[in-house]
Motif scaffolding. Structure first.
Motif, PDB file in Angstrom:
ATOM      1  N   ASP A 630      60.460 -39.993  22.630  1.00  0.00           N
ATOM      2  CA  ASP A 630      59.081 -39.524  22.482  1.00  0.00           C
ATOM      3  C   ASP A 630      58.803 -38.471  23.526  1.00  0.00           C
ATOM      4  N   GLU A 631      58.139 -37.421  23.110  1.00  0.00           N
ATOM      5  CA  GLU A 631      57.817 -36.392  24.096  1.00  0.00           C
ATOM      6  C   GLU A 631      56.414 -36.625  24.635  1.00  0.00           C
ATOM      7  N   LEU A 636      60.052 -37.124  28.968  1.00  0.00           N
ATOM      8  CA  LEU A 636      60.464 -37.736  27.707  1.00  0.00           C
ATOM      9  C   LEU A 636      60.480 -39.238  27.938  1.00  0.00           C
ATOM     10  N   GLU A 728      68.429 -36.293  19.292  1.00  0.00           N
ATOM     11  CA  GLU A 728      68.215 -34.897  19.705  1.00  0.00           C
ATOM     12  C   GLU A 728      66.732 -34.597  19.774  1.00  0.00           C
ATOM     13  N   ILE A 729      66.395 -33.657  20.642  1.00  0.00           N
ATOM     14  CA  ILE A 729      64.991 -33.247  20.714  1.00  0.00           C
ATOM     15  C   ILE A 729      64.917 -31.806  21.215  1.00  0.00           C
TER      16      ILE A 729
END
Ligand code: BGC
Length: 735
Positions: A630-631, A636, A728-729
């Motif tokens: 989650d950003e 993060l 991935e983000i």
């Protein structure tokens, strides 16, 4: 180290009263020297001790009869700022001369190598780092600080925080392993433990972070060897442990022996002044390593002793360990205008700050009742902490066929000379321990109630006793083989080019295995060994390092199952010698090892480590699932579920890694960014979460500038650097 205005004022008032000779005296550290008495020079004696011509016992006996010069007259004359030693009565005697008989009464700062404990020796650092337990790192350092003060030592030449990728280097044993993130957390915890409890002078010492910097990258893993690296490597991998230590307030630092890109650290103005003092904000002082100022002549960077002293002082080297070059040459250098009074004043100011902060002016002596208490034995609780630290540092590498934990009714044949040697449990850089406090593996296994018969058979040195081997295999239900390295095979000046088991230990293991009896192999060593054959053929491998005074009890706790092993490797193990250096956070190549011939690999050895960083098994098993990223605004939040899928409770060390997928410089394939110790009952599942601050997702470029670059990041969570879940983000750092 926090200095009050009052402390600073005290420093200035002393400085204002000092002569040039007295100032230079503060910059001079002495060790006791031997006066006459032997048929061979002292240096030869040390060599004889190192190569085994003289045993530790014989050496100590000789030393006890030798006449030593403790430099009393020079201390009285104010020409000595520091001495080395760990004898509290001698410390009081010398301190009394400094405080009561020298003109200004400035106390000595007494330094000693208390790397992993003094009387209560804890696991060697590379082992303790594998516990991934910051609270433990701090607790053992705090106990070491208290024991140090009780012995007159107010300055520990620790922590050693050299990141090292090459296990041929013997000094990997002294530090927290291959990783910069773990190393930095280790550094911070050690500084807190050594310096944090200022409630009484008896509770804290000045830390000395070492070896500044790059020593762990010595070429070929050969000690004292040259070091070359690009700035981005220096800033991203080798400097951060020191930056972290300075942020935590480390009082002092020791410069490394090596040159860095052509300039020995001892005379490296950029490293000492620009980075350490100005950028990182060191408040206290820098000391040279032993004899290092003189070695600048041998390095070929200084014409003679005086030149070396001038270069060192001007570069920001505040104290000379052991060469007398400052004492003999600095006064003239100042008079000739080669070194300014500002340089001298700055060095002395830094040294006095540490002495004032340590409370040495008010409390220079070790109280007699404290000395007497230690003469009776180590205080209650110290052995327990050493045992806990040792238990938390044992790594289970392989356990096939459910041989471990041992059946309590089994008849055990214990083999290997290392199993019964008091001298081998404490490991490199342990001085000040007493034989009566040490528990060997043989003793520990007997303490645990196991039915043990002991057969030395073979060790890292010497031959193989076939009769003992035959008896061992004939008599026991299970064989426990203790193999590895002697203490002298790791530590300073103990680089090795062959990291397979030394001596005839492998042959012993082959023969034990051929008997058909179950064989448990326990390793005692100071570095990752090349265990390709062992990992393939032996059913059980336990990495027990050199665990300190409680080694035997802790190993027995793990073998019997009283303790479920939880430690992970702080350093990757190669399969064979030619793989060194091998480490998990390698920069990405354009041709990662793969099936095609034209990829980055060897024709005759694997490219990957045998056991990678972060690896370690347990008597239970864990399953990871549900990785979520989650950003948040400035971080993060990464969560993952972990389930204990076995039938025993255990502690899993969960690890978080990231990869910056495309950046303006080549980045590592994985970088550790977090870890947690998670206790799980059998069958229990927990969701854990990590916060990864966005500001920690950047890197330094070749100008030493920190960059946060938008782009795709891979996030990994799992049980080792190899066995992870991946997500991935895309991260943008713009506000
Ligand atoms: C080592 C240092 C140590 C110093 C003092 C040197 O040989 O490199 O780590 O602190 O000796 O004993």
């Amino acid at each position: 180290m926090k200095l009050t205005e009052e402390m600073k004022a005290k420093v200035e008032s002393i400085l204002a009263r000092m002569t040039l000779e007295e100032k230079i005296g503060q910059m001079n550290q002495e060790s006791p020297s031997i006066v006459g008495g032997f048929d061979v020079p002292f240096s030869e004696l040390i060599e004889m001790l190192t190569d085994g011509r003289l045993s530790q016992e014989e050496f100590e006996k000789l030393m006890s009869t030798a006449k030593q010069d403790f430099h009393e007259d020079e201390i009285r004359a104010g020409l000595v700022g520091s001495v080395m030693g760990n004898d509290p009565r001698k410390a009081n005697e010398l301190q009394k001369i400094a405080v009561e008989e020298s003109r200004l009464g400035i106390p000595l700062i007494i330094g000693f190598d208390v790397i992993h404990g003094l009387r209560s020796v804890f696991p060697i650092a590379i082992a303790e780092a594998g516990s991934f337990d910051d609270a433990l790192f701090e607790e053992t350092a705090h106990m070491a600080a208290k024991e140090s003060r009780a012995h007159g030592i107010s300055w520990n030449f620790a922590p050693m925080i050299d990141v090292a990728h090459d296990s041929r280097w013997g000094r990997v044993s002294e530090g927290p392993g291959e990783d910069v993130f773990l190393g930095s957390r280790f550094a911070r915890a050690k500084i807190r433990g050594l310096q944090g409890d200022t409630s009484s002078e008896q509770n804290y010492v000045a830390a000395c972070t070492k070896h500044y910097v790059g020593y762990g990258a010595c070429e070929g893993g050969r000690d004292y060897n040259t070091v070359s690296m690009a700035p981005n490597q220096l800033f991203n991998t080798y400097l951060p442990t020191f930056r972290a230590a300075m942020e935590e307030g480390a009082a002092t630092a020791m410069a490394a022996f090596n040159d860095l890109n052509g300039v020995p650290c001892t005379v490296n103005r950029y490293l000492l002044r620009d980075i350490l003092k100005e950028s990182f904000g060191l408040q206290g002082f820098v000391v040279s390593d032993a004899n290092a100022i003189r070695e600048c002549v041998i390095h070929g960077i200084a014409a003679d002793d005086e030149d070396a002293g001038v270069q060192a002082a001007n570069a920001g080297m505040d104290m000379d360990m052991g060469t007398h070059i400052y004492k003999d040459h600095l006064k003239k250098a100042v008079e000739d205008g080669k070194v300014s009074m500002e340089v001298i004043d700055e060095a002395v100011r830094r040294i006095l700050r540490v002495k004032v902060w340590l409370g040495l002016f008010e409390h220079p002596y070790v109280p007699e009742d404290v000395i007497e208490a230690y003469e009776k034995g180590i205080p209650a609780g110290h052995a327990q902490l050493s045992r806990k630290a040792a238990q938390e540092s044992v790594v289970l590498l392989k356990n096939e066929g459910g041989i471990l934990p041992l059946d309590s009714a089994a008849k055990v044949s214990l083999v290997g000379t290392l199993a019964d040697s008091v001298d081998e449990v404490t490991g490199a850089w342990a001085m000040g321990w007493k034989k009566e406090d040490c528990v060997t593996i043989l003793a520990g296994m007997k303490n645990s109630g196991l039915d043990v018969a002991y057969y030395p058979c073979a060790g890292p040195e010497g031959g193989l006793n076939e009769d003992e081997l035959e008896a061992a295999t004939a008599n026991g239900d299970v064989i426990v083989a203790i193999v590895g390295e002697t203490t002298a095979m790791s530590g300073e000046a103990s680089s090795r080019a062959d990291l397979t088991l030394p001596g005839r230990q492998k042959e012993m293991l082959e023969k034990l295995l051929a008997s058909g009896k179950p064989v448990v192999t326990v390793l005692m060593n100071g570095r990752p060994l090349a265990l390709g054959w062992e990992a393939e053929h032996l059913p059980v491998l336990v990495e027990a390092w050199h665990l300190g005074i409680q080694m035997g009890n802790a190993v027995a706790d793990v073998l019997t199952g009283a303790v479920n092993p939880s430690a992970k490797l702080a350093s990757s193990f190669p399969a064979g010698n030619g793989q060194c250096p091998v480490y998990y956070s390698h920069p990405s190549t354009g041709r990662p090892a793969g099936k095609s011939k034209f990829t980055s690999k060897y024709l005759d050895a694997p490219a990957e480590a045998l056991f990678p960083f972060g690896y370690g098994l347990s008597y239970t098993t864990y399953e990871y699932s549900d990785l979520k990223i989650d950003e948040k605004e400035d971080c993060l939040k990464i969560s993952v579920r972990i389930r204990n899928t076995g039938s025993r409770a255990g502690t899993e060390i969960a690890q978080l890694y990231m990869q910056d997928v495309a950046a303006s410089l080549v980045r590592p394939v994985k970088e550790l960014k977090g870890y947690q110790r998670v206790f799980l009952e059998a069958g229990e599942e927990k969701e854990i979460s990590f916060g990864l601050p966005k500001k920690e997702m950047g890197f330094y470029d070749n100008d030493g500038k920190y960059r946060l670059e938008d782009g795709l990041f891979r996030i990994y969570a799992g049980t080792s650097s190899r066995d992870v879940l991946c997500g991935e983000i895309f991260v943008s750092f713009k506000v």
